[in-house]
Every structure is written in C-alpha cells, then in structure tokens.
Design a protein around this motif. Structure first.
Motif, PDB file in Angstrom:
ATOM      1  N   ALA A 130       4.603   7.167  -2.123  1.00  0.00           N
ATOM      2  CA  ALA A 130       4.853   7.730  -3.450  1.00  0.00           C
ATOM      3  C   ALA A 130       4.338   9.168  -3.535  1.00  0.00           C
ATOM      4  CB  ALA A 130       4.174   6.851  -4.522  1.00  0.00           C
ATOM      5  N   GLN A 131       3.130   9.385  -2.985  1.00  0.00           N
ATOM      6  CA  GLN A 131       2.565  10.728  -3.009  1.00  0.00           C
ATOM      7  C   GLN A 131       3.358  11.656  -2.092  1.00  0.00           C
ATOM      8  OE1 GLN A 131      -0.118  11.958  -4.894  1.00  0.00           O
ATOM      9  NE2 GLN A 131       0.843  13.841  -4.146  1.00  0.00           N
ATOM     10  N   GLU A 132       3.778  11.124  -0.939  1.00  0.00           N
ATOM     11  CA  GLU A 132       4.561  11.942  -0.028  1.00  0.00           C
ATOM     12  C   GLU A 132       5.859  12.374  -0.680  1.00  0.00           C
ATOM     13  OE1 GLU A 132       4.941   9.519   3.386  1.00  0.00           O
ATOM     14  OE2 GLU A 132       2.837   9.650   3.953  1.00  0.00           O
ATOM     15  N   GLY A 133       6.452  11.465  -1.476  1.00  0.00           N
ATOM     16  CA  GLY A 133       7.687  11.816  -2.162  1.00  0.00           C
ATOM     17  C   GLY A 133       7.471  12.927  -3.167  1.00  0.00           C
ATOM     18  N   GLN A 134       6.311  12.893  -3.855  1.00  0.00           N
ATOM     19  CA  GLN A 134       6.007  13.944  -4.810  1.00  0.00           C
ATOM     20  C   GLN A 134       5.784  15.268  -4.071  1.00  0.00           C
ATOM     21  OE1 GLN A 134       2.634  12.584  -7.080  1.00  0.00           O
ATOM     22  NE2 GLN A 134       3.675  10.763  -7.788  1.00  0.00           N
ATOM     23  N   ASP A 135       5.087  15.186  -2.917  1.00  0.00           N
ATOM     24  CA  ASP A 135       4.781  16.407  -2.190  1.00  0.00           C
ATOM     25  C   ASP A 135       6.050  17.094  -1.692  1.00  0.00           C
ATOM     26  OD1 ASP A 135       2.137  15.903  -2.565  1.00  0.00           O
ATOM     27  OD2 ASP A 135       1.780  15.017  -0.589  1.00  0.00           O
ATOM     28  N   HIS A 136       7.091  16.306  -1.396  1.00  0.00           N
ATOM     29  CA  HIS A 136       8.330  16.870  -0.881  1.00  0.00           C
ATOM     30  C   HIS A 136       9.357  17.148  -1.971  1.00  0.00           C
ATOM     31  CE1 HIS A 136       6.650  15.216   2.894  1.00  0.00           C
ATOM     32  NE2 HIS A 136       7.275  16.229   3.430  1.00  0.00           N
ATOM     33  N   ALA A 175       0.821  -1.214   0.000  1.00  0.00           N
ATOM     34  CA  ALA A 175       0.000   0.000   0.000  1.00  0.00           C
ATOM     35  C   ALA A 175       0.852   1.259   0.000  1.00  0.00           C
ATOM     36  CB  ALA A 175      -0.937  -0.016   1.202  1.00  0.00           C
ATOM     37  N   GLN A 176       1.985   1.224   0.693  1.00  0.00           N
ATOM     38  CA  GLN A 176       2.820   2.417   0.815  1.00  0.00           C
ATOM     39  C   GLN A 176       3.460   2.832  -0.505  1.00  0.00           C
ATOM     40  OE1 GLN A 176       3.211   4.618   3.220  1.00  0.00           O
ATOM     41  NE2 GLN A 176       1.776   3.531   4.557  1.00  0.00           N
ATOM     42  N   MET A 177       3.426   1.962  -1.514  1.00  0.00           N
ATOM     43  CA  MET A 177       3.971   2.315  -2.822  1.00  0.00           C
ATOM     44  C   MET A 177       2.959   3.056  -3.688  1.00  0.00           C
ATOM     45  SD  MET A 177       6.298  -1.017  -3.771  1.00  0.00           S
ATOM     46  CE  MET A 177       7.004  -0.219  -5.216  1.00  0.00           C
ATOM     47  N   ALA A 178       1.732   3.170  -3.203  1.00  0.00           N
ATOM     48  CA  ALA A 178       0.667   3.803  -3.983  1.00  0.00           C
ATOM     49  C   ALA A 178       0.717   5.318  -3.876  1.00  0.00           C
ATOM     50  CB  ALA A 178      -0.693   3.292  -3.505  1.00  0.00           C
ATOM     51  N   ASP A 179       0.014   5.999  -4.788  1.00  0.00           N
ATOM     52  CA  ASP A 179      -0.144   7.451  -4.710  1.00  0.00           C
ATOM     53  C   ASP A 179      -1.050   7.833  -3.547  1.00  0.00           C
ATOM     54  OD1 ASP A 179       1.339   8.043  -7.109  1.00  0.00           O
ATOM     55  OD2 ASP A 179      -0.364   7.302  -8.251  1.00  0.00           O
TER      56      ASP A 179
END
Length: 234
Positions: free
Chosen positions: A227-233, A205-209
């Motif tokens: 994945a989404q957290e990485g985009q946000d940062h 699940a943690q690999m999802a957006d």
C-alpha cells in the motif's frame, strides 16, 4: 502525528531452567490513520507486543504512550478505563456473546461504559462492513467473515484512537481474510484510526502502509507494505 509510541519494551519469562525473552528492547511508533502490520512466526513475540500496546499486560521495562498518555503511569483501574475508551481490539476468536444480536454485540462496549450510541456513526460503520441487514441476527447464524465484521464494528464504534487486531484472519478462508483486511484498511483511512495488525500471513501484511518484522522478541526489519509502495509511486 504519532498516535502510538513504544520505547525499549522488554518482557522476560524466567523459569528454573531457562529464560524466554518474549520482547527484548522493542521500540516503534505508529501515526494517526496508519495501517501497520507486525509479522512474525509463532513465538516471535508479536502477540506479546500487541498485549503491551493495548495495556493488557505491562512490560518489565520500557513504556507505551497512546495519544501522549503513558500506560505504565496508570493503575489497573485507570488503565482499564483508558483502554475501553481509546483502544479497540479484534481477535482471531471473535468473542461475540451468542445470546445477543449483532446490534447488541456492537453497542455492548458503549453500554458497559454508560455511553449513548452515535446512531449516525453506527449506520456508517455497519453499512461499510455490510452488516446493516443483519442487525437482528444472532452470531451463530452468521458466517465467519460476518462474525469478524461484527467484531470489527464493535471495536470501531467507540471511536478508539487505536485498533489492535491479533491474527484476525486466522479463522477465515483466504478470500474472506483478504476482504476483511481490506475493510480494516478502509476503516483506518475513513475514520483516521491507527490500526496495528499482528499476523503471520505475508499477503495480509503486504496490504499495510508499513510492515514491522519481529523475530525472537526483536524487530529485525521495518519497511513499507504494498500500500505504501503504491503511494510512493503514485
């Protein structure tokens, strides 16, 4: 653009002695190209939800729209044709036909629908999934990960708007499972397909957006995956 919309889905199973609320008012959306994970324990309602989103079952109330088309307004035949052309499925049990080669398994949905094979897309998908040198082999000669990749290729080739994956890592070891999850994420990004994956594994699940957590037939939380957290940062 919202590719999938579900509104107030309810599915109850009633016996003489008790009532099971498999889905109890679930609503969600998923955008084009998004990798959405639905996580929950056994019996939480996540597979029932996936069946509703894929038109494999119909809700007692509420509705599902794919690409703006309402599944509940279709009869069974219309829903079957729509599902074949717009929704891809990847299951824990790969559902490959043992007597058919990898190539034949991958192109089977198109053959059943009377469509030709886009060889350019076929080559792109099979290279991405590491199957290009295994097309003549039978499923029984492949590893579990290779069989799951074949099932993913089969689901991707008709260019579905939505790819639904139900516990797709359940028969794989942890390393292969994460590898296949990464490939699904790459497919969502590269082919702009919406992927909704049901799992009970937090690492998947943690690999999802985005992650939706479901319990007792209801959504209890929704938020970004790593994945989404990485985009946000970024």
């Amino acid at each position: 653009m919202d590719m999938v919309t579900a509104v107030n889905l309810k599915k109850y199973y009633i016996t003489d002695t008790y009532e099971v609320r498999a889905l109890d008012g679930v609503s969600l959306t998923a955008e084009e190209g998004e990798f959405l994970a639905v996580i929950g324990t056994s019996g939480s309602g996540k597979t029932t939800l996936l069946n509703m989103l894929g038109g494999l079952d119909v809700p007692d109330s509420g509705g599902v729209w794919i690409r703006g088309s309402s599944l509940k307004d279709m009869d069974r035949e219309e829903r079957t044709i729509f599902r074949r052309r717009n929704i891809g499925f990847v299951f824990q049990q790969y559902n490959l036909i043992p007597s058919l080669s990898v190539y034949e398994n991958i192109v089977l949905p198109l053959r059943l629908d009377g469509q030709g094979v886009d060889e350019g897309l076929f080559d792109e998908i099979t290279h991405l999934l590491g199957l290009a040198d295994k097309l003549d082999r039978l499923p029984g000669t492949l590893s579990g990960g290779q069989q799951q990749r074949t099932a993913i290729a089969r689901a991707l080739l008709p260019r579905p708007a939505v790819l639904l994956a139900d516990e797709f890592t359940g028969s794989l070891d942890s390393v292969t499972g994460m590898e296949v999850t990464g490939l699904l994420r790459s497919c969502a990004s590269q082919f702009r397909q919406t992927v909704i994956a049901v799992t009970h594994q937090e690492a998947v699940a943690q690999m999802a957006d985005r992650i939706i957590r479901i319990s007792d037939g209801r959504i209890c939380s929704a938020g970004g995956g790593s994945a989404q957290e990485g985009q946000d940062h970024a």
